[in-house]
Design an enzyme around this catalytic site. Sequence first.
Site, PDB file in Angstrom:
ATOM      1  N   GLU A   1      -8.710   9.128   6.451  1.00 22.43           N
ATOM      2  CA  GLU A   1      -8.743   8.478   7.605  1.00 22.43           C
ATOM      3  C   GLU A   1      -8.992   9.388   8.797  1.00 22.43           C
ATOM      4  O   GLU A   1      -8.130   9.925   9.263  1.00 22.43           O
ATOM      5  CB  GLU A   1      -7.289   7.759   7.791  1.00 22.43           C
TER       6      GLU A   1
ATOM      7  N   GLU B   1       0.883  -1.132  -0.008  1.00 19.37           N
ATOM      8  CA  GLU B   1       0.072   0.018   0.066  1.00 19.37           C
ATOM      9  C   GLU B   1       0.933   1.341  -0.015  1.00 19.37           C
ATOM     10  O   GLU B   1       1.815   1.557   0.811  1.00 19.37           O
ATOM     11  CB  GLU B   1      -0.944  -0.141   1.214  1.00 19.37           C
TER      12      GLU B   1
END
Length: 387
Positions: free
Chosen positions: A240, A157
């Site tokens: 996030e 990622e």
Amino acid sequence: MRPSPHHAHSARGLLGALLTSLVSLAALLTASSVAQADTTICQPFGSTTIQGRYVVQNNRWGTSATQCIAVNDSGFRITQADGSVPTNGAPKSYPSVYNGCHYTNCSPGTKLPAQLSTISSAPSSVSYTYVNDAAYNASYDIWLDPTPRTDGVNRTEIMLWFNKVGAVQPIGSPVGSASVAGREWQVWSGSNGSNDVLSFVAPSAITSWNFDVMDFARHAVARGLAQNNWYLTSVQAGFEPWQNGAGLAVNSFSSTVNTGSSGDPGGPGPGNPGDPGTPGGSTACKVAYGANAWQGGFTADVTITNTGSSRVSGWKLAFTLPSGQRITNAWNANLSGSSGAVSASNVAHNAEVAAGGQVTFGFQGTSSGAFAKPSGFTLNGTACTTA
């Protein structure tokens, strides 16, 4: 019978009232259609599509508190973000918009997964709205995997931190800084237990940006966190949040994946008599050389523009690497030599370059000392101008 002045006035009044009512009704309907344009999603893993090509997901996975997003045709906004979680752990969620595949949910018409070696460029753009009364990051995620998987967790990622507010930090630890895609970043590397994470943290907030996703994918390859035969499976832009988050928005998002390169396949082929673009013949050209360098290594993207009036059928670009640089691998070209005087020539799919057309290739390598770019390029023996 002709109406009296009083009756005429009354008729005009009635007509005016009727027109006013119709205008009011139209305005009401318009307002209603605008109000109904947003789709509200509060289900933890609810999603919808926008523009017929991207998926927007609520993706609330780290808390049981309510989170809602309002989705419009260009992006989404967090309208409710209840609760908080400790900032030294995982965030509450990752509401985001994406191109590609996420846990078997693939965006309509996507080219992803696509093998990195086949992607010439992957231009993307994103625009954010930020708030201050929250703890969060604005994150652009790039997912890579050795297989063209459309489900589950990918191996690597890449996270681009466009902004961070509050006591939050990337996974792992800082490993230095790097210049990628024309910007300076603080680089973090680590693992969350399921996949490797390579994070690029902007020194100050970026509200909007156009860039090439492949610059970061190639940087991950150069650091040994991926390989050119791996696959890009999805790109995602969102947030996030750890605490609060209402008001955060992705105002716009675009993502394109280009495979191969441009060129006109018609006309005379390589080596045909009288073909002015055969290798070794003269042509007019311009070269743009974009490099992303860090301590000990670099990647380079080279774009050749055929500025002449004739098509090029087969090309060979010669240049000299500065001292201390050595090429370790390349894409979209065959390279001869790895240091000093080197040359790059076409592969099968990009041999033809139309008049006014372009072809792009790239490579990665190691470097020592101060980084510099090559100073001169020749295409089929003719000197090119530089962009």
